[in-house]
Write a protein that holds these residues in place. Structure first.
Motif, PDB file in Angstrom:
ATOM      1  N   ASP A   1      -7.640  -4.315  -1.537  1.00 50.01           N
ATOM      2  CA  ASP A   1      -7.464  -5.116  -0.330  1.00 50.01           C
ATOM      3  C   ASP A   1      -8.702  -4.935   0.536  1.00 50.01           C
ATOM      4  O   ASP A   1      -8.690  -4.185   1.519  1.00 50.01           O
TER       5      ASP A   1
ATOM      6  N   SER B   1      -6.326   0.275   2.980  1.00 50.00           N
ATOM      7  CA  SER B   1      -5.369   1.259   3.512  1.00 50.00           C
ATOM      8  C   SER B   1      -5.498   2.626   2.868  1.00 50.00           C
ATOM      9  O   SER B   1      -5.028   3.613   3.427  1.00 50.00           O
TER      10      SER B   1
ATOM     11  N   SER C   1       0.837  -1.204   0.000  1.00 57.29           N
ATOM     12  CA  SER C   1       0.000   0.000   0.000  1.00 57.29           C
ATOM     13  C   SER C   1       0.866   1.246   0.000  1.00 57.29           C
ATOM     14  O   SER C   1       0.561   2.220  -0.703  1.00 57.29           O
TER      15      SER C   1
ATOM     16  N   ASP D   1      -3.883  -1.586  -5.753  1.00 53.91           N
ATOM     17  CA  ASP D   1      -3.212  -2.048  -4.534  1.00 53.91           C
ATOM     18  C   ASP D   1      -3.860  -3.375  -4.156  1.00 53.91           C
ATOM     19  O   ASP D   1      -4.994  -3.427  -3.707  1.00 53.91           O
TER      20      ASP D   1
HETATM   21 MG   LIG Z   1      -1.932  -3.038   2.074  1.00 57.85          MG
END
Ligand SMILES: [Mg+2]
Ligand SMILES: Nc1ncnc2c1ncn2[C@@H]1O[C@H](COP(=O)(O)OP(=O)(O)O)[C@@H](O)[C@H]1O
Length: 366
Positions: free
Chosen positions: A159, A164, A136, A238
């Motif tokens: 994610d 994040s 991230s 990500d």
């Molecule tokens: Mg992450």
């Protein structure tokens, strides 16, 4: 304001939601089993409405009606229903013909009818075999560095079990639907979408794999990443750690142009990175290179690099994979701090070794 989280409140919510009719079965939403992952907490209520992909448009008014019902419950200040399209049979599961004894990953075929998110020119996934290696951190800083190069950049936080982007990019807010598409939020010149904007923190923890996968699919397909007039040059994804359902969903269904593997120099992280690289290659994806994160810590008094997690491993690994090392990112306290503060290091204009390495990597990838 009274909190709203007893089981009686849950039952009341389910009863109220049964007043909204599922157009497919003619039953109430709760009875039809369409209320998934109901979360009622601190004045907020929400759930996932998972419907067949082909019916998604027909359910938009149902979603709105369900939100209105939740919002009308005592103690609820904010209601949110996330409409997700379930995969056609077999997309996230083993492919037809795969024997049960076979490793499901071995049954992967090269990607066929993959789709590209509308008005997105290029998609780069940032992946690793392991959590906590800095995916991230790398994703947000690369995205900001691409923006610094004058590119139109998007960041998809895929994610779903540990989003994040909201924290690291310093944004919170509720994306709104405009003409049937979710508008991404913008921070530091990057447009972004995260499950963290859509549901309560913690809610995805209880989702089954297919729900998490369909949430990711929705974030690719149902978000207005670009427009005809202003297409996105680059979408950075990500990825979650490892090689699970979400990876397969993304790699099998979407045109991911390249994968950047993040690893620390540690042997164990490298083994995981190798596994991840092998999985991505099996899906036909191009590995663009390796970013070695936490490569060293510069001794504050002498500037000498201290190899906290070992040394040279990622270079050797990249050589085995036949790909370049795109960057060696040192351990920097300011880098960790910038993530916690929601101001990515690259976006602060820092000239630290890490910031420079991110900018150079972005240049090499652009
Ligand atoms: Mg992450
Ligand atoms: N090079 C680095 N220097 C200092 N801290 C780092 C560095 N890379 C990552 N971190 C910190 O390590 C933690 C995990 O990083 P993160 O990017 O969330 O990993 P992942 O996404 O792979 O789980 C975060 O607190 C982050 O700020």
């Amino acid at each position: 304001m009274t909190s709203f989280h007893t089981s009686a409140d849950r039952d009341a919510a389910l009863r109220a939601l049964d007043a909204v009719i599922d157009p497919r079965t003619g039953q109430g939403l709760a009875t039809a089993g369409l209320v998934q992952g109901l979360v009622i907490r601190e004045g907020r209520a929400g759930f996932m409405l998972e419907v067949p992909a082909a019916d998604a448009a027909a359910y938009a008014p149902v979603r709105a009606e369900a939100e209105a019902v939740l919002a009308g419950l005592p103690g609820v200040e904010r209601a949110q229903v996330v409409l997700t399209a379930s995969a056609p049979e077999g997309v996230t599961r083993q492919r037809k013909g795969a024997r049960v004894s076979e490793d499901p990953k071995a049954a992967l075929k090269p990607r066929k009818e993959v789709t590209r998110p509308a008005h997105v020119k290029r998609v780069i996934a940032v992946a690793s075999g392991k959590g906590g290696v800095g995916k991230s951190t790398v994703s947000v800083n690369l995205a900001c560095a691409f923006a610094g190069l004058g590119l139109r950049v998007g960041l998809l936080d895929a994610d779903v079990y540990g989003p994040s982007a909201p924290r690291m990019m310093g944004v919170d807010g509720e994306p709104v639907f405009v003409d049937g598409k979710l508008q991404p939020l913008t921070a530091h010149g990057v447009v972004l979408m995260s499950i963290g904007f859509l549901v309560d923190e913690g809610a995805p923890m209880i989702w089954r794999g297919p729900m998490a996968s369909s949430a990711v699919r929705q974030m690719v397909n149902d978000v207005r990443w670009g427009t005809e007039a202003e297409p996105l040059d680059l979408l950075v994804i990500d990825m979650p750690p490892g090689t699970g359902d979400i990876h397969l969903t993304l790699m099998e269904n979407f045109a991911v142009d390249g994968v950047v593997i993040v690893s620390t120099p540690q042997e164990i992280a490298l083994i995981d990175a190798r596994r991840a690289a092998a999985m991505f290659r099996k899906t036909g994806a191009t590995i663009l290179g390796v970013i070695e994160n936490m490569a060293f810590f510069a001794d504050p008094s002498t500037g000498r690099p201290i190899p906290i997690f070992g040394t040279g491993g990622a270079k050797a690994e990249a050589a085995i994979l036949g790909v370049p090392v795109l960057a060696e990112i040192p351990i920097e306290i300011a880098l960790r701090q910038s993530g916690d503060d929601g101001k990515p290091l690259v976006a602060t204009g820092s000239d630290s070794a890490a910031a420079k390495a991110f900018r150079a990597a972005a240049k090499a990838l652009s």
